[in-house]
Design a protein around this motif. Structure first.
Motif, PDB file in Angstrom:
ATOM      1  N   MET A  27      -0.027  -1.795   7.256  1.00 27.01           N
ATOM      2  CA  MET A  27      -0.385  -0.467   6.751  1.00 27.01           C
ATOM      3  C   MET A  27       0.656   0.578   7.134  1.00 27.01           C
ATOM      4  SD  MET A  27      -3.018  -0.837   4.876  1.00 27.01           S
ATOM      5  CE  MET A  27      -3.577   0.827   4.607  1.00 27.01           C
ATOM      6  N   ASN A  28       1.498   0.277   8.120  1.00 23.48           N
ATOM      7  CA  ASN A  28       2.566   1.208   8.505  1.00 23.48           C
ATOM      8  C   ASN A  28       3.601   1.373   7.406  1.00 23.48           C
ATOM      9  OD1 ASN A  28       1.372   1.553  11.019  1.00 23.48           O
ATOM     10  ND2 ASN A  28       2.609  -0.035  11.964  1.00 23.48           N
ATOM     11  N   LYS A  29       3.589   0.478   6.428  1.00 27.56           N
ATOM     12  CA  LYS A  29       4.529   0.557   5.309  1.00 27.56           C
ATOM     13  C   LYS A  29       4.062   1.523   4.227  1.00 27.56           C
ATOM     14  CE  LYS A  29       6.003  -4.222   5.968  1.00 27.56           C
ATOM     15  NZ  LYS A  29       6.018  -5.567   5.374  1.00 27.56           N
ATOM     16  N   VAL A  30       2.815   1.985   4.322  1.00 28.28           N
ATOM     17  CA  VAL A  30       2.244   2.874   3.318  1.00 28.28           C
ATOM     18  C   VAL A  30       2.484   4.323   3.722  1.00 28.28           C
ATOM     19  CG1 VAL A  30       0.106   3.572   2.144  1.00 28.28           C
ATOM     20  CG2 VAL A  30       0.456   1.182   2.790  1.00 28.28           C
ATOM     21  N   SER A  31       2.768   5.161   2.732  1.00 30.69           N
ATOM     22  CA  SER A  31       2.889   6.594   3.010  1.00 30.69           C
ATOM     23  C   SER A  31       2.348   7.386   1.826  1.00 30.69           C
ATOM     24  CB  SER A  31       4.340   6.983   3.310  1.00 30.69           C
ATOM     25  OG  SER A  31       5.181   6.681   2.226  1.00 30.69           O
ATOM     26  N   MET A  32       2.001   8.611   2.089  1.00 25.17           N
ATOM     27  CA  MET A  32       1.433   9.491   1.072  1.00 25.17           C
ATOM     28  C   MET A  32       2.413   9.637  -0.092  1.00 25.17           C
ATOM     29  SD  MET A  32      -1.472  10.228   2.369  1.00 25.17           S
ATOM     30  CE  MET A  32      -2.065  11.626   1.461  1.00 25.17           C
ATOM     31  N   GLY A  33       1.865   9.623  -1.312  1.00 24.26           N
ATOM     32  CA  GLY A  33       2.680   9.833  -2.498  1.00 24.26           C
ATOM     33  C   GLY A  33       3.308   8.574  -3.075  1.00 24.26           C
ATOM     34  N   MET A  34       3.195   7.447  -2.365  1.00 28.88           N
ATOM     35  CA  MET A  34       3.747   6.200  -2.919  1.00 28.88           C
ATOM     36  C   MET A  34       3.014   5.831  -4.197  1.00 28.88           C
ATOM     37  SD  MET A  34       4.180   3.755   0.462  1.00 28.88           S
ATOM     38  CE  MET A  34       4.991   2.401  -0.357  1.00 28.88           C
ATOM     39  N   SER A  35       3.702   5.144  -5.094  1.00 26.98           N
ATOM     40  CA  SER A  35       3.060   4.644  -6.306  1.00 26.98           C
ATOM     41  C   SER A  35       2.339   3.332  -5.992  1.00 26.98           C
ATOM     42  CB  SER A  35       4.100   4.405  -7.408  1.00 26.98           C
ATOM     43  OG  SER A  35       4.909   3.293  -7.080  1.00 26.98           O
ATOM     44  N   LYS A  36       1.476   2.913  -6.901  1.00 26.06           N
ATOM     45  CA  LYS A  36       0.768   1.645  -6.738  1.00 26.06           C
ATOM     46  C   LYS A  36       1.766   0.497  -6.636  1.00 26.06           C
ATOM     47  CE  LYS A  36      -2.679  -1.348  -8.895  1.00 26.06           C
ATOM     48  NZ  LYS A  36      -3.646  -1.487 -10.003  1.00 26.06           N
ATOM     49  N   ASP A  37       2.792   0.499  -7.481  1.00 27.30           N
ATOM     50  CA  ASP A  37       3.798  -0.563  -7.442  1.00 27.30           C
ATOM     51  C   ASP A  37       4.518  -0.614  -6.097  1.00 27.30           C
ATOM     52  OD1 ASP A  37       3.209  -1.417 -10.003  1.00 27.30           O
ATOM     53  OD2 ASP A  37       4.799  -0.237 -10.950  1.00 27.30           O
ATOM     54  N   GLU A  38       4.799   0.541  -5.506  1.00 27.17           N
ATOM     55  CA  GLU A  38       5.450   0.578  -4.196  1.00 27.17           C
ATOM     56  C   GLU A  38       4.542  -0.011  -3.121  1.00 27.17           C
ATOM     57  OE1 GLU A  38       8.421   4.412  -4.342  1.00 27.17           O
ATOM     58  OE2 GLU A  38       6.258   4.818  -4.270  1.00 27.17           O
ATOM     59  N   VAL A  39       3.252   0.307  -3.190  1.00 26.53           N
ATOM     60  CA  VAL A  39       2.293  -0.248  -2.224  1.00 26.53           C
ATOM     61  C   VAL A  39       2.230  -1.757  -2.366  1.00 26.53           C
ATOM     62  CG1 VAL A  39      -0.139  -0.339  -1.538  1.00 26.53           C
ATOM     63  CG2 VAL A  39       0.904   1.858  -2.106  1.00 26.53           C
ATOM     64  N   LEU A  40       2.106  -2.243  -3.600  1.00 29.64           N
ATOM     65  CA  LEU A  40       2.003  -3.681  -3.831  1.00 29.64           C
ATOM     66  C   LEU A  40       3.260  -4.417  -3.390  1.00 29.64           C
ATOM     67  CD1 LEU A  40       0.233  -3.710  -7.314  1.00 29.64           C
ATOM     68  CD2 LEU A  40      -0.785  -4.130  -5.071  1.00 29.64           C
TER      69      LEU A  40
END
Length: 122
Positions: A27-40
């Protein structure tokens, strides 16, 4: 002596080969404003997905803690015990607006009855 060495090698190999699954530090790789594709692409496919209107939730079942005691007692033949929790990524208009462990910020990713809003939407 050779028997002890063989047991030691089997033990070490058995512990190293166990796949316990994705860990909560992903979850440390997630940040506000990321797109769904970036999260995946950052943390992979979710365990499940839920959505309503313009809000989508990616729910991940991640390992919080690993107990290697059981694996040690069975010479690496049993997998270690893991403690897992559900984590969420809330997307609105395809952008991350919040994320964390289910329960953070009063969230509960649970289906709402037709007459009640979900706790997540409050």
């Amino acid at each position: 002596m050779k028997l002890y060495m063989l047991v030691f090698v089997v033990f070490i190999t058995g512990c190293a080969a166990v796949d316990i699954g994705p860990k909560s530090n992903e979850m440390n790789k997630v940040s506000m404003g990321m797109s769904k594709d970036e999260v995946l692409s950052g943390i992979g496919q979710p365990s499940r997905v839920s959505a309503n209107e313009e809000v989508e939730y990616l729910i991940y079942r991640l390992v919080d803690d690993v107990d290697y005691t059981v694996s040690s007692m069975t010479l690496g033949l049993a997998p270690p015990e893991t403690q897992k929790s559900d984590y969420f990524v809330k997307l609105k208009n395809n952008k991350v607006v919040s994320y964390g462990r289910v329960g953070d910020f009063g969230t509960s990713i649970e289906p709402a009855s037709p007459n009640k809003r979900s706790k997540v939407d409050r």
